[in-house]
Design an enzyme around this catalytic site. Structure first.
Site, short mmCIF file in Angstrom:
data_model
loop_
_atom_site.label_atom_id
_atom_site.label_comp_id
_atom_site.label_asym_id
_atom_site.label_seq_id
_atom_site.Cartn_x
_atom_site.Cartn_y
_atom_site.Cartn_z
N ASP A 16 1.52 -1.09 0.59
CA ASP A 16 -0.25 0.41 0.21
C ASP A 16 0.68 1.35 0.10
OD1 ASP A 16 -1.58 2.26 0.81
OD2 ASP A 16 -2.92 0.99 1.79
N ILE A 17 0.74 2.14 -1.17
CA ILE A 17 1.91 3.12 -1.20
C ILE A 17 1.21 4.32 0.26
CG2 ILE A 17 0.22 5.26 -2.17
CD1 ILE A 17 3.44 4.48 -3.43
N ASN A 30 -6.10 13.84 -9.39
CA ASN A 30 -6.15 14.64 -10.65
C ASN A 30 -6.36 15.72 -10.08
OD1 ASN A 30 -8.73 15.78 -8.76
ND2 ASN A 30 -8.95 14.02 -8.60
N GLY A 38 -9.21 5.71 -5.10
CA GLY A 38 -7.33 4.48 -5.01
C GLY A 38 -7.04 5.19 -4.46
N VAL A 39 -5.47 5.96 -4.59
CA VAL A 39 -4.48 5.78 -4.04
C VAL A 39 -4.77 7.33 -3.61
CG1 VAL A 39 -1.99 7.16 -5.00
CG2 VAL A 39 -3.14 4.87 -5.36
N ASP A 40 -4.87 8.54 -4.45
CA ASP A 40 -5.31 10.00 -3.59
C ASP A 40 -6.32 10.05 -2.99
OD1 ASP A 40 -5.17 12.16 -4.61
OD2 ASP A 40 -7.11 12.74 -6.01
N TYR A 133 -8.29 6.24 -14.53
CA TYR A 133 -7.61 6.35 -15.50
C TYR A 133 -7.90 5.57 -16.58
CZ TYR A 133 -7.28 11.36 -13.37
OH TYR A 133 -7.28 12.28 -13.04
N1 AR6 Z 1 -1.43 1.67 -2.50
C1 AR6 Z 1 -0.40 1.25 -4.20
N2 AR6 Z 1 -1.53 1.24 -5.22
C2 AR6 Z 1 -2.87 1.90 -5.14
C3 AR6 Z 1 -3.63 1.87 -3.81
C4 AR6 Z 1 -2.83 1.69 -3.30
N3 AR6 Z 1 -3.46 2.04 -1.70
N4 AR6 Z 1 -5.30 2.07 -4.33
C5 AR6 Z 1 -4.57 2.01 -5.09
N5 AR6 Z 1 -3.67 1.69 -6.36
P1 AR6 Z 1 -5.30 4.84 -9.30
P2 AR6 Z 1 -5.04 6.80 -11.50
C6 AR6 Z 1 -3.22 1.22 -7.40
O1 AR6 Z 1 -7.17 5.01 -9.02
O2 AR6 Z 1 -5.87 5.87 -12.44
C7 AR6 Z 1 -8.31 8.89 -7.88
O3 AR6 Z 1 -9.78 9.24 -8.24
C8 AR6 Z 1 -4.86 0.98 -8.39
O4 AR6 Z 1 -4.77 -0.48 -8.31
O5 AR6 Z 1 -4.98 5.34 -8.07
O6 AR6 Z 1 -4.02 7.81 -11.97
C9 AR6 Z 1 -7.87 10.42 -8.55
O7 AR6 Z 1 -8.14 11.51 -7.27
C10 AR6 Z 1 -3.84 1.61 -9.53
O8 AR6 Z 1 -3.43 0.03 -10.01
O9 AR6 Z 1 -4.75 6.24 -9.99
C11 AR6 Z 1 -8.07 10.54 -9.73
O10 AR6 Z 1 -9.57 10.93 -10.16
C12 AR6 Z 1 -3.01 2.49 -9.39
O11 AR6 Z 1 -2.88 2.41 -8.23
C13 AR6 Z 1 -7.79 9.48 -10.87
O12 AR6 Z 1 -8.15 8.23 -9.21
C14 AR6 Z 1 -3.78 3.65 -10.00
O13 AR6 Z 1 -4.99 3.84 -9.00
C15 AR6 Z 1 -6.54 9.29 -10.93
O14 AR6 Z 1 -6.28 7.82 -11.03
#
Ligand code: AR6
Length: 214
Positions: A16-17, A30, A38-40, A133
């Site tokens: 987990d990041i 974003n 997600g990560v954000d 995304y």
């Molecule tokens: N730790 C590590 N990786 C993760 C975690 C975590 N806690 N949670 C998800 N991932 P995403 P994007 C992975 O959607 O595609 C947000 O709403 C996940 O499985 O977080 O750049 C923002 O506000 C995937 O492989 O980011 C933006 O609107 C990767 O991290 C939008 O999502 C990225 O998934 C950005 O979308």
């Protein structure tokens, strides 16, 4: 899995990041910088109000119209283990012919350059753009690896000592590991630890200037 590029170790990890004990974690944000899923969402929730406040200030003072995709900014890490959060915006996948790869590469390179500018030694990236995304995972990993190696070469002595790629699932870890093996010639041999030690003992270097090991 670990690959050495110059002075930097590129480390592939599963996790987990928000749990990473590095100088800076990268947020797949974003343009609003106000959090999301997600990560954000995870980073803003766990890091707490300090991150929200500093993001608000960045929006007010530098980016009133939002952070453009490919750019990066930095805040402190609040309650996270990481001292800083580097917020970058990846591209939304629209089929691949709309400059997505260039924007994704810029997100990685600008994040690394910002870390170097701040004198940070370690940085952890999630797989930017591969979640909400919609960027195809393998393509995104290839772009990420290429961008990271290019920027490390550019940064030279000021490059961080560790760049950690944090995969959220076992499946993503395996897919990225396979790509790393094809991307870094030395890793294609998939040396196990004992064989690696023997190679080191003989004093040879693999695929110079890359010194690779598993
Ligand atoms: N730790 C590590 N990786 C993760 C975690 C975590 N806690 N949670 C998800 N991932 P995403 P994007 C992975 O959607 O595609 C947000 O709403 C996940 O499985 O977080 O750049 C923002 O506000 C995937 O492989 O980011 C933006 O609107 C990767 O991290 C939008 O999502 C990225 O998934 C950005 O979308």
């Amino acid at each position: 899995m670990r690959v050495k590029v110059g002075k930097t170790s590129i480390v592939l990890a599963k996790g987990d990041i928000t749990d990473q004990d590095v100088d800076a974690v990268v947020n797949a944000a974003n343009p609003s910088l106000m959090g999301g899923g997600g990560v954000d969402g995870a980073i803003h929730r766990k890091g707490g109000p300090q991150i929200d406040e500093e993001c608000l200030e960045i929006r007010r003072s530098q980016y009133p119209d939002g952070l453009p995709p490919g750019k990066a900014v930095i805040t402190r890490g609040g309650k996270l283990k990481a001292r800083y959060v580097i917020h970058t915006v990846g591209p939304v996948w629209k089929g691949g012919k709309n400059g997505e790869a260039e924007v994704l590469a810029a997100a990685y390179r600008n994040s690394l350059a910002l870390a170097a500018q701040k004198g940070l030694n370690s940085i952890a990236f999630p797989a930017i753009s591969t979640g909400a995304y919609g960027y195809p995972f393998e393509d995104a990993c290839r772009v990420a690896l290429q961008a990271i190696v290019q920027e490390l070469n550019e940064l030279g002595g000021s490059a961080p000592e560790e760049v950690r790629l944090v995969m959220f699932t076992e499946g993503d870890f395996d897919r990225c590991a396979a790509l790393m093996r094809s991307f870094f010639p030395g890793l294609a041999k998939t040396l196990d630890r004992n064989r690696w030690l023997k190679v080191c003992a003989r004093g040879s270097r693999l695929a110079s200037p890359l010194c690779c090991r598993l």
